[in-house]
Scaffold this motif. Structure first.
Motif, short mmCIF file in Angstrom:
data_model
loop_
_atom_site.label_atom_id
_atom_site.label_comp_id
_atom_site.label_asym_id
_atom_site.label_seq_id
_atom_site.Cartn_x
_atom_site.Cartn_y
_atom_site.Cartn_z
N GLY A 112 11.83 22.79 70.07
CA GLY A 112 11.19 21.93 69.51
C GLY A 112 9.49 22.10 69.92
O GLY A 112 8.82 21.60 69.00
N GLU A 116 8.20 21.07 64.85
CA GLU A 116 9.18 19.84 64.45
C GLU A 116 10.60 20.62 63.80
O GLU A 116 10.29 21.25 62.73
N GLY A 117 11.53 20.26 64.26
CA GLY A 117 12.93 20.43 63.75
C GLY A 117 13.34 21.78 64.02
O GLY A 117 14.60 22.22 63.42
N ASP A 138 13.76 26.73 61.65
CA ASP A 138 12.68 25.86 61.47
C ASP A 138 13.35 24.47 60.92
O ASP A 138 14.56 24.44 60.56
N GLY A 139 12.54 23.36 60.55
CA GLY A 139 12.98 22.24 60.24
C GLY A 139 13.69 22.28 58.68
O GLY A 139 14.77 21.34 58.25
#
Length: 219
Positions: A112, A116-117, A138-139
């Motif tokens: 993280g 984010e994600g 990734d997110g």
């Protein structure tokens, strides 16, 4: 490994010819068969050498080293000052810089920090030209190749670029984005990375390992 210090002259005969006049030198014979001739300077670089596969023939006062290309290294010895042999065993190999290896380990545990994600798929994801430090998602679930350095320089960006070119040919991974992560990133490296669509992330080592930063903060 055999270490011989001797007054000698050295003649190379092959694609060209080279001559070292008589002088004291270190002759290094390794277990892989290689023979190299060293002076008391030039750091690690030998004056002349023969790489394996090659064969050493010793006669009184003369060493002849030959290889498959019919090249010869002829060492004429006037006086032997030292001659010793030592068994070194199997070398464990070069270990990555401790901080760099630790950064990779910490990022794998806390992906993280890259965004984010982000989630980790695998550490040391192997490609045909070497391992990518981290393969993440990734997110949005897209593949991301992450190259981790202590100091980010142009060479690291070039390395990641080669990995990305190869990985993007794999339909199971493509499209693969790139992240160049380092404690410090040189401006030239950042410019090159951004020009190639690679995102740069500056890492805080103390923050990653859960320690308080020494930087002064207002809040």
């Amino acid at each position: 490994m055999r270490l011989v210090i001797a007054r000698c002259q050295v003649d190379y005969v092959g694609r060209l010819t080279a001559h070292l006049p008589m002088a004291p030198r270190l002759l290094l014979v390794k277990a892989d068969g290689s023979v190299s001739v060293h002076a008391d300077d030039r750091a690690y670089k030998p004056l002349n050498w023969m790489s394996p596969p090659c064969w050493l023939e010793e006669r009184p006062g003369v060493w002849t080293v030959r290889n498959k290309a019919d090249e010869s290294l002829i060492i004429t010895i006037d006086e032997v000052l030292h001659d010793s042999s030592h068994t070194l065993g199997v070398d464990p190999g070069l270990v990555k810089d401790g901080v760099e290896a630790r950064l990779q380990e910490l990022l794998a545990a806390h992906p993280g920090a890259l965004g984010e994600g982000y989630t980790l798929v695998r550490r040391e994801y192997m490609t045909a030209i070497g391992p990518v430090d981290l393969l993440c998602r990734d997110g949005d679930g897209r593949s991301v190749a992450v190259e981790v350095k202590r100091r980010g320089e142009i060479d690291g960006v070039e390395q990641l670029t080669r990995y990305l070119e190869l990985m993007n040919r794999d339909p199971l991974l493509s499209p693969v984005a790139g992240v160049f992560a380092a404690q410090q990133i040189k401006p030239q490296a950042r410019t090159l990375a951004e020009d190639r669509g690679i995102r740069c992330v500056v890492l805080d080592y103390d923050e990653l390992r859960g320690a308080e930063s020494d930087d002064l903060r207002l809040f």
